[in-house]
Write a protein that holds these residues in place. Sequence first.
Motif, PDB file in Angstrom:
ATOM      1  N   GLU A  70      29.575   2.788  28.324  1.00  0.00           N
ATOM      2  CA  GLU A  70      28.716   1.805  27.681  1.00  0.00           C
ATOM      3  C   GLU A  70      27.860   2.528  26.651  1.00  0.00           C
ATOM      4  O   GLU A  70      27.529   3.695  26.823  1.00  0.00           O
ATOM      5  CB  GLU A  70      27.829   1.110  28.721  1.00  0.00           C
ATOM      6  CG  GLU A  70      28.618   0.339  29.771  1.00  0.00           C
ATOM      7  CD  GLU A  70      27.734  -0.207  30.881  1.00  0.00           C
ATOM      8  OE1 GLU A  70      26.517   0.137  30.890  1.00  0.00           O
ATOM      9  OE2 GLU A  70      28.246  -0.949  31.723  1.00  0.00           O
ATOM     10  N   ARG A  71      27.490   1.817  25.581  1.00  0.00           N
ATOM     11  CA  ARG A  71      26.735   2.449  24.509  1.00  0.00           C
ATOM     12  C   ARG A  71      25.271   2.631  24.920  1.00  0.00           C
ATOM     13  O   ARG A  71      24.652   1.725  25.482  1.00  0.00           O
ATOM     14  CB  ARG A  71      26.800   1.591  23.234  1.00  0.00           C
ATOM     15  CG  ARG A  71      26.263   2.307  21.972  1.00  0.00           C
ATOM     16  CD  ARG A  71      27.278   3.279  21.463  1.00  0.00           C
ATOM     17  NE  ARG A  71      26.783   4.160  20.411  1.00  0.00           N
ATOM     18  CZ  ARG A  71      26.888   3.929  19.114  1.00  0.00           C
ATOM     19  NH1 ARG A  71      27.485   2.814  18.686  1.00  0.00           N
ATOM     20  NH2 ARG A  71      26.441   4.799  18.232  1.00  0.00           N
ATOM     21  N   VAL A  72      24.742   3.797  24.649  1.00  0.00           N
ATOM     22  CA  VAL A  72      23.309   4.039  24.814  1.00  0.00           C
ATOM     23  C   VAL A  72      22.575   3.265  23.725  1.00  0.00           C
ATOM     24  O   VAL A  72      22.991   3.245  22.566  1.00  0.00           O
ATOM     25  CB  VAL A  72      22.996   5.542  24.719  1.00  0.00           C
ATOM     26  CG1 VAL A  72      21.505   5.788  24.639  1.00  0.00           C
ATOM     27  CG2 VAL A  72      23.603   6.284  25.911  1.00  0.00           C
ATOM     28  N   ARG A  73      21.442   2.643  24.081  1.00  0.00           N
ATOM     29  CA  ARG A  73      20.728   1.799  23.118  1.00  0.00           C
ATOM     30  C   ARG A  73      19.283   2.206  22.889  1.00  0.00           C
ATOM     31  O   ARG A  73      18.606   1.603  22.067  1.00  0.00           O
ATOM     32  CB  ARG A  73      20.779   0.338  23.579  1.00  0.00           C
ATOM     33  CG  ARG A  73      22.132  -0.283  23.306  1.00  0.00           C
ATOM     34  CD  ARG A  73      22.213  -1.724  23.752  1.00  0.00           C
ATOM     35  NE  ARG A  73      23.314  -2.408  23.095  1.00  0.00           N
ATOM     36  CZ  ARG A  73      24.597  -2.226  23.391  1.00  0.00           C
ATOM     37  NH1 ARG A  73      24.930  -1.380  24.324  1.00  0.00           N
ATOM     38  NH2 ARG A  73      25.542  -2.876  22.740  1.00  0.00           N
ATOM     39  N   GLY A  74      18.788   3.181  23.589  1.00  0.00           N
ATOM     40  CA  GLY A  74      17.403   3.601  23.394  1.00  0.00           C
ATOM     41  C   GLY A  74      17.047   4.696  24.373  1.00  0.00           C
ATOM     42  O   GLY A  74      17.919   5.266  25.044  1.00  0.00           O
ATOM     43  N   LEU A  75      15.760   4.990  24.480  1.00  0.00           N
ATOM     44  CA  LEU A  75      15.313   6.055  25.367  1.00  0.00           C
ATOM     45  C   LEU A  75      15.320   5.640  26.830  1.00  0.00           C
ATOM     46  O   LEU A  75      15.512   6.471  27.712  1.00  0.00           O
ATOM     47  CB  LEU A  75      13.882   6.477  24.999  1.00  0.00           C
ATOM     48  CG  LEU A  75      13.620   6.960  23.580  1.00  0.00           C
ATOM     49  CD1 LEU A  75      12.158   7.394  23.446  1.00  0.00           C
ATOM     50  CD2 LEU A  75      14.550   8.095  23.201  1.00  0.00           C
ATOM     51  N   PHE A  76      15.090   4.344  27.095  1.00  0.00           N
ATOM     52  CA  PHE A  76      14.775   3.921  28.452  1.00  0.00           C
ATOM     53  C   PHE A  76      15.744   2.873  28.987  1.00  0.00           C
ATOM     54  O   PHE A  76      15.357   1.973  29.738  1.00  0.00           O
ATOM     55  CB  PHE A  76      13.342   3.377  28.500  1.00  0.00           C
ATOM     56  CG  PHE A  76      12.315   4.346  27.969  1.00  0.00           C
ATOM     57  CD1 PHE A  76      12.286   5.656  28.399  1.00  0.00           C
ATOM     58  CD2 PHE A  76      11.379   3.942  27.021  1.00  0.00           C
ATOM     59  CE1 PHE A  76      11.350   6.558  27.915  1.00  0.00           C
ATOM     60  CE2 PHE A  76      10.433   4.831  26.525  1.00  0.00           C
ATOM     61  CZ  PHE A  76      10.420   6.150  26.974  1.00  0.00           C
ATOM     62  N   GLY A  77      17.006   2.981  28.620  1.00  0.00           N
ATOM     63  CA  GLY A  77      17.991   2.022  29.087  1.00  0.00           C
ATOM     64  C   GLY A  77      18.078   1.954  30.597  1.00  0.00           C
ATOM     65  O   GLY A  77      17.940   2.947  31.306  1.00  0.00           O
TER      66      GLY A  77
END
Length: 642
Positions: A389-396
Amino acid sequence: MHAARPPLPVASPILGAKRPSGGGGRRSRLARWCAAVAAGAWLAAAGPLAWAAHGYALWGQLRYPPDFRHFAYVNPDAPKGGELRLVSNLRTSTFDKYNPFTLRGSAPAYLADLMFDTLLAGAADEVGAAYGLLAEDVQVAPDRLSATFRLRREARFHDGRPVLAEDVRHSYETLIGPHTSPAYKTLLADVAGVDVLDERTVRFRFRQPNRELPLVVGGLPIFSREWGNAIDPKTGRRKTFDQVVMDIPIGSGPYRIGPVKFGKDITYVRDPNYWARDLPVRRGTFNFDRITVKIYRDNTARLEALKAGEFDLMRFFSAGDWARRVKGKRFDSGELVKAEFRHRLPTGFQSYVLNTRRPPLDDIRVRQALALALDFEWMNQRLFYGSYERVRGLFGNTACAADAGPPQGAERALLERWRAQVPEAVFGPMAEPPRTDGPHGLRENLKRAQALLREAGWTYRDGALRNAQGQPLVLEYLDSNEVGARVVTPWARNLARIGVELRFRAVDFALYQQRLRSFDFDIVSLAFQGTHSPGAEYADLFGSAAARTEDSGNFTGIASPAVDDLIERMVRAQDEPAYRAACRALERVIAHSHVLIPQWSAPTHRMAYNAWRLARPAEMPPYASGEGWAIETWWAQPAARP
């Protein structure tokens, strides 16, 4: 496996980039008093203390009451005995020291977790909380400017000496000294000092109120003052901590160092007299008599050794290996089992890191253009078998993650103070990595990238994309492993279509580490560990002071007063809503600054294990690490025990 250590970036599990390195004992009168408090009221709200209890929770709610017998996810009657044979989870091929806290050299895998107890121990089914281990209770002052820990009388180091307050102070002062990772100094920057109140009572003083600090100091590894304290016969003086290299650590954890074959394996031997074996935080854990960690030269050798039965458990980071090569006669017979365990851990932010200290990466438009050329959807299907799955930010995957829409309320108010110094896009929807599976696709993304590069002053002439000075746009991707080229090549091919040359450079691991420490790179791939409770450690990852400090964790070089302020507010928040607002505002600023190109994460732990030799609890707790779950809570099958 819950000792609080600086959140250092580790190897990208796909790219192979960097791995420089989460029926009790005697309780105090205070803990017994807490047990008598009405149901649910586990905190001592009256009296001189804001918090006094058998544990500490960031926002005031502990899952387990004072009289809990064991964590819910363990088998409290798990038999002791047998051996767990693992493969090293480190990139380094061997080890050359037993001190895991100094900068130079490589320590054996899992040593710090197995040999050093902490004041508090976390639970794998709860976040932002920890319970007494070395400490029988923790007391936090009403002004939150100190935390006091009372040590258990039964706590013992491996040499039989009691664990005393002076040992706690010694450990803290050593970790913030000149011979350890600078990340400890950043993590503990708000600790003003440590007071020894009596033989078994120690108080940490804080510079400013900070809800997280009791957990931070409660998770520090504690070691004996006697470790490395011998006189050096050559100099007639005691060793400095960086000279404590092969001295056997004197900790208080459940295991000691056993037989060692340098370059091949190390065995940790369970201490049958482990002082904490019957504490609630330890019952049903650390069940193997021996844990042997084997060392192999590369991934192929590890996989073949697993199939040959040389060890019992291996966690897989390569989607290709997992999909195509985890098979054979031992899998067919049921001896080896291939299993995925879904977790609720933070996604972390595995990313391509862009070093903004160097042109042209100091231009946000260039950084955006590079991200537009990454075709994750194609890579996930063709290279990763659809498993990421794609990482979307610092705090997923945490409550700290920003909403998809524009910032609202307190979050927006924090950002408005810095409107002139943050990207305007921060005030719009949360940044989303470019996609190629929609109506526009990669072609449209590349057109947008070309427009951004033109706006930044890069035009195509004389066979290359050049700036006003005629210099071509050439960047270097640095790695310590040739295997990484397989994943970088599709990105480099897309960049070449818009005139950007991305050169793959593989160097040996020692040089790779050296170049990272001195920020001598354009682009690298790093896997940053996530957390449900971000705090002071983010000053090391994104703070302005860290950007100017060699060997810090600020690899991007971002230096922003807005970021510094948001980290400060995150650390100083007095209630959960203020904390969440600061976290989400920070995530928006970092995401819209485009200093990281998000990569991918796996929602499961992929592990193959020997079901004929190993037994396990039916369910994995949601916040457990892969190997850590096995090391802590599994046990040997009867036939595998002596």
